[in-house]
Design an enzyme around this catalytic site. Structure first.
Site, PDB file in Angstrom:
ATOM      1  N   CYS A 167       3.515   2.974  -0.890  1.00  0.00           N
ATOM      2  CA  CYS A 167       2.841   3.052  -2.198  1.00  0.00           C
ATOM      3  C   CYS A 167       3.820   3.076  -3.362  1.00  0.00           C
ATOM      4  CB  CYS A 167       1.913   4.259  -2.225  1.00  0.00           C
ATOM      5  SG  CYS A 167       0.515   4.019  -1.111  1.00  0.00           S
ATOM      6  N   HIS A 168       4.799   3.971  -3.332  1.00  0.00           N
ATOM      7  CA  HIS A 168       5.738   4.061  -4.454  1.00  0.00           C
ATOM      8  C   HIS A 168       7.176   4.225  -3.984  1.00  0.00           C
ATOM      9  CE1 HIS A 168       1.776   5.842  -5.539  1.00  0.00           C
ATOM     10  NE2 HIS A 168       1.853   4.920  -6.475  1.00  0.00           N
ATOM     11  N   GLY A 169       7.409   3.955  -2.713  1.00  0.00           N
ATOM     12  CA  GLY A 169       8.788   3.831  -2.235  1.00  0.00           C
ATOM     13  C   GLY A 169       9.505   5.102  -1.821  1.00  0.00           C
TER      14      GLY A 169
END
Ligand code: FES
Length: 184
Positions: free
Chosen positions: A142-144
């Site tokens: 999703c956001h690393g």
């Protein structure tokens, strides 16, 4: 209602009853056989109690995901290299440092080592993907956020490590998630 629609409705009712264990008891005769046919482990699962997992086929380097109390948990059989990487990594590699030993588990007297962690990213709850690049063990799509093989956050917006559930090893081949260790 046509015959086809009537049978669809019956199937829908059955699925509703079969998936709603608490409601199922209240509706009586139709649902009770479903509940009474559950084994002890299934009844525990429905109630959110401890679940016993056979880990005998999970080889080093493999990961399985189990559901306990409606949430996913990773059970990862660590390789010797992964254990060494986690133990040797400096504190500065982590955002929420915890000693690797506090996050690696083994059955009493067994050489096999495991990481057993919650499978929801501590940022916004996505399920990270397993990666095998030495120390790095999971990447959240999703956001690393990146987590090491023991679920300690290394990079990204996740503020804390993947949580540790209560668990015990009943034997080398059986793990029980949801049970506190004696004296804990
Ligand atoms: S939910 Fe995992 S990094 Fe945002």
């Amino acid at each position: 209602m046509s015959e086809a629609h009537a049978s669809d409705a019956t199937r829908r009712d059955f699925l509703y009853i079969a998936t709603g264990a608490a409601g199922a008891v209240a509706v009586g005769g139709v649902a009770w056989p479903l509940v009474s046919q559950m084994g002890p482990n299934e009844r525990e699962k429905a109630a959110g109690g401890p679940v016993e997992i056979d880990i005998s086929a999970v080889e080093p380097g493999m990961l399985i995901t189990v559901i306990w109390r409606g949430k996913p948990y990773f059970i990862r059989h660590l390789t010797e290299d992964e254990v060494a990487s986690a133990k040797n990594a400096p504190e500065s590699d982590f955002r929420d440092f915890a000693a690797a030993d506090s996050r690696i588990a083994a059955a009493e007297g067994a050489a096999e080592e495991w990481a057993i962690v919650g499978a929801n990213c501590t940022h916004l709850g996505c399920v990270p993907t397993k990666v095998d690049t030495g120390l790095e063990g999971w990447l959240c799509p999703c956001h690393g956020s990146k987590f090491d093989v023991t679920g300690r956050v290394m990079k990204g917006p996740a503020p804390t490590n993947l949580p540790l559930p209560p668990f015990v090893f009943a034997s080398e081949e059986k793990l029980v998630i949801g049970q506190e260790k004696a004296g804990a």
